[in-house]
Scaffold this active site. Structure first.
Site: not given
Length: 324
Positions: A196, A206, A217, A233, A248, A274, A313
């Site tokens: 990610k 968000r 982040r 990871e 992602k 998004s 989506y």
């Protein structure tokens, strides 16, 4: 001209192109992310994500039932509470919006689709970070793992079949797996958001979760400059017991997706986030691209790069097209 090699022969008609297609898309390979917000009497549009809404529990139930009827493989639920605090207490409250919605959805569709829940604190914390903060304002990895364990129990008991570990804390898969197994929830699946990235493409999301984040982040999400780190990871999460690993965002990280898919012994999924969604919708609204073709091409590209399933989506809409 005397050409013996003519690749165009395999593109001549729609029937031939279908027969020669190397990548296929099925509704069962799609997962639909959905937002449910506390305190609503009717669905509320999300301005930066045209066509996506904040659901009430009732409209969420109906939407999930419709998705199941279209053959969509799964739904990923995100809860947006009215009140937030430093430790995200609403995430573990049995009467909190996400846990209430999960019970309702599980009752509505049972095993017709895989009911999945986001296991992260950012929707529930007043500071907007994915974990508990230390005194110096940094995210405390190990204290956060304790909260993730508590969230995992709450979500499993609410009826979630798969937990989406999206917080990018070191050791989160092992910590959650141990808590679940000890409590008798060994059948609950773990979807690790392994690679990610600290991406600009999360902006509309968000808005959707009403994030109060200031700063970024970058101390816990993967640096966009790093390719090998994404694969590393994923390897660590598989070793810790992940049932599925995820990349992602999807579109900007197809190289990482291909790397992970080439070596992973477990299924690999990708999240068309998004910002990817919003860009296509905005360009289509301005008449700059063919919306439906762009949607299909983008999702096929993610599948072609190696994703076994795609969170998008457009999942229900695409499933409708495929069935038709």
């Amino acid at each position: 001209m005397n050409l013996t090699v003519r690749p165009r022969r395999a593109r001549r008609t729609p029937a031939v192109r279908r027969l020669f297609a190397e990548t296929h898309l099925d509704p069962a390979q799609l997962v639909l992310p959905l937002f449910v917000r506390e305190g609503l009497d009717e669905p509320r549009p999300i301005a930066s994500m045209p066509g996506v809404v904040h659901h009430t529990v009732d409209t969420l139930r109906r939407t999930v039932a419709e998705a199941a009827g279209l053959g969509v493989g799964g739904v990923m639920l995100y809860g947006v509470p009215e009140a937030k605090d430093a430790t995200g207490s609403g995430a573990t409250d049995p009467h909190g919006i996400l846990n209430v919605a999960t019970r309702a959805v599980a009752e509505e569709v049972g095993d017709a689709v895989v009911v999945q829940t986001d296991l992260c604190l950012d929707e529930f914390t007043d500071h907007g970070h994915c974990g508990v903060l230390a005194a110096d304002g940094s995210v405390d990895n190990d204290r956060t793992l304790l909260r993730y364990g508590e969230m995992a129990l709450a979500q499993a008991e609410a009826g979630s079949a798969m937990l989406g570990l999206s917080g990018m804390m070191d050791g989160q898969v092992a910590a959650v797996r141990e808590v679940l197994d000890t409590a008798g929830h060994s059948d609950v699946l773990l979807l690790a958001y392994s690679a990610k990235y600290a991406s600009a493409f999360y902006g509309p999301f968000r808005d959707a979760v009403e994030s109060t984040l200031t700063g970024d982040r970058r101390t816990y999400q993967v640096d966009p400059a790093n390719r090998r780190e994404g694969r590393r990871e994923a390897v660590l999460d598989v070793e810790q017991g992940a049932d599925v690993v995820m990349v992602k965002p999807a579109g900007p990280y197809l190289d990482v997706l291909a790397d992970v898919a080439a070596t992973s012994p477990v299924p690999v999924w990708a999240y068309q986030v998004s910002g990817e969604y919003a860009m296509v919708e905005a360009a289509a609204a301005n008449g700059w691209i063919d919306r439906d073709r762009a949607i299909m091409e983008s999702v096929l590209g993610i599948r072609r790069a190696g994703a076994d399933a795609v969170l998008t989506y457009w999942a229900a809409e695409i499933a409708g097209w495929l069935r038709a």
